[in-house]
Write an enzyme that holds these catalytic residues in place. Structure first.
Site, short mmCIF file in Angstrom:
data_model
loop_
_atom_site.label_atom_id
_atom_site.label_comp_id
_atom_site.label_asym_id
_atom_site.label_seq_id
_atom_site.Cartn_x
_atom_site.Cartn_y
_atom_site.Cartn_z
CG ASP A 290 -5.12 -1.44 1.23
OD1 ASP A 290 -5.00 -2.50 1.86
OD2 ASP A 290 -4.74 -0.34 1.68
CG ASP B 41 -3.47 -6.53 6.59
OD1 ASP B 41 -2.55 -7.04 7.26
OD2 ASP B 41 -4.23 -5.67 7.03
CB THR C 270 2.42 -5.47 15.57
OG1 THR C 270 1.08 -5.84 15.26
CG2 THR C 270 2.43 -4.46 16.72
NE ARG D 51 -9.43 -6.47 10.08
CZ ARG D 51 -9.59 -5.62 11.08
NH1 ARG D 51 -10.34 -5.96 12.11
NH2 ARG D 51 -9.03 -4.43 11.08
CD1 TRP E 249 -5.98 -9.16 7.14
CD2 TRP E 249 -7.74 -9.80 5.92
NE1 TRP E 249 -6.91 -8.14 7.16
CE2 TRP E 249 -7.99 -8.51 6.42
CE3 TRP E 249 -8.73 -10.42 5.13
CZ2 TRP E 249 -9.18 -7.80 6.17
CZ3 TRP E 249 -9.90 -9.72 4.87
CH2 TRP E 249 -10.12 -8.44 5.38
#
Ligand code: GLY
Length: 393
Positions: free
Chosen positions: A110, A171, A231, A243, A247
């Site tokens: 992240d 993401d 998932t 979402r 992304w």
């Protein structure tokens, strides 16, 4: 219908909404951004950590920053950009500096979420090289998670540990612009190379023929061979978590802008076309476009805000006005139906976000990324030149 970049960015000085729609939506958008700035002014003096999600209208916090720590300073940078108010800058700096220890964190993917809206934006708005150097250091941490066999950035799990070692997630597309920034700043291609390789892998493995995507794709971490879709936050391996799809729209469009590779533009369009087709007439995404109850299931306004940003960018990248029209409809719906305006004690800006419906954590709450991307989308419409300075459009 195609339009020039200038048309899509909007005429200088005018509210850059569509011809004929300027007054009503433009006013709503301006009022909504003013509301956001007012809310930050009200809440920020009491915030000394990183907001993670709301419970009963109040922020709860994650002291380390978790994966969300970039958004609180990011919101203050955007508020500073809009208002010029030095108080916002002071809050942004104070909060961004608290992320400093995370620059060397190699245990998660992240780093882009953490350091792009905070430190990269700080560098672009202040010119202070220490922000740039810290962001490049974070990029160096991120590329250590690259798996050369599978050509992907590992999402979760500490390096050297087996759990999740072969796991890639949608993401991560949002963390790649930290790498393009690092290459641009240092002249070293190794960051960009990893970003391009990861994006190509995501394009090849995640995108189904209809343009929908799973949240996760698993590889054998030792050989790089495919295991298959899975998932974590979506309903199932065959569903489409909204979402994650957002992304992808945003991330592929960004990668197209940075590299001009047509396959990234095509990927972004495919994801966008699927999501737009799945949107209900209220223009707020359901949390998973393929949950059994969809479209009559809980909403995720954060997916709408992220998608609105991506679509505004995609309109410029593709020269297609229809993406801008869709983005403005989503933004209009968020401002009309999802703001916290009726609750004076609410600490966030955007309600009706869903953090993880599958594990029943944070259902229809406020989320710092919902607030951040709402502000970014509003600025993309109201002040396109200024936002370009901050996020490098
Ligand atoms: N990146 C984690 C999430 O979108 O919830």
């Amino acid at each position: 219908m195609t339009f020039t970049r200038r048309t899509l960015l909007g005429a200088a000085g005018a509210v850059a909404v569509l011809p004929g729609e300027a007054s009503a939506s433009g006013r709503l958008f301006r009022e909504s951004l003013d509301y956001a700035l007012g809310k930050l002014r009200q809440v920020a003096p009491n915030v000394t950590s990183f907001p993670e999600e709301t419970k009963f209208e109040k922020w709860t916090y994650v002291n380390s920053g978790g994966w969300v720590g970039g958004f609180w300073p990011g919101m203050h940078w955007l508020a500073f950009l809009d208002s010029g108010d030095e108080q916002f800058k002071a809050w942004a700096v104070e909060s961004a500096l608290r992320l400093s220890p995370r620059r060397t964190d190699t245990s998660i993917h992240d780093l882009g979420f953490l350091f792009y809206p905070s430190w990269v934006t700080a560098y672009r708005l202040t010119g202070d090289a220490s922000w740039r150097d810290g962001a490049v250091q974070a990029a160096s941490s991120l590329i250590q998670r690259y798996n050369e066999k599978g050509r992907f950035i590992r999402a979760w799990g500490a390096l050297g540990t087996p759990a999740n070692a072969g796991r890639a997630i949608m993401d991560t597309m949002m963390n790649l612009d930290l790498l393009t920034f690092a290459s641009e700043q240092t002249g070293e291609s190794r960051f960009l190379d990893v970003a391009v390789a990861h994006a190509l892998t995501t394009r090849a493995k995640f995108i189904r023929p209809d343009g929908s995507t799973p949240h996760v794709f698993d590889f054998n971490p030792d050989t790089g061979e495919d295991i298959g879709p899975n998932t974590n936050q979506g309903y199932s391996p065959t569903s489409c978590w909204s979402r994650g799809q957002a992304w992808g729209i945003y991330g592929f469009t960004t990668m197209y802008r940075r590299t001009r590779r047509r396959e990234f533009l095509e990927a972004a369009r495919k994801l966008a076309d699927f999501a737009l087709d799945a949107l209900t007439p209220d223009h707020v995404p359901v949390w998973d476009y393929r949950s059994p109850l969809a479209p009559n299931d809980v909403k995720d306004s954060s997916a709408g805000a992220i998608m609105a940003c991506g679509l505004l960018d995609l309109a410029v990248a593709s020269g297609r006005l229809s993406y801008r029209v869709a983005a403005l409809r989503i933004l209009d719906a968020l401002c009309r139906t999802c703001l916290t305006t009726r609750s004076e004690r609410h600490e966030a800006i955007l309600a009706r976000g869903t953090r993880n419906r599958r594990t029943e954590v944070g259902i229809e709450v406020s989320l710092p990324y919902g607030d951040y991307y709402l502000m970014e989308a509003l600025l993309r419409v109201l002040k396109p030149r200024e936002i370009s300075r901050a996020i490098g459009l």
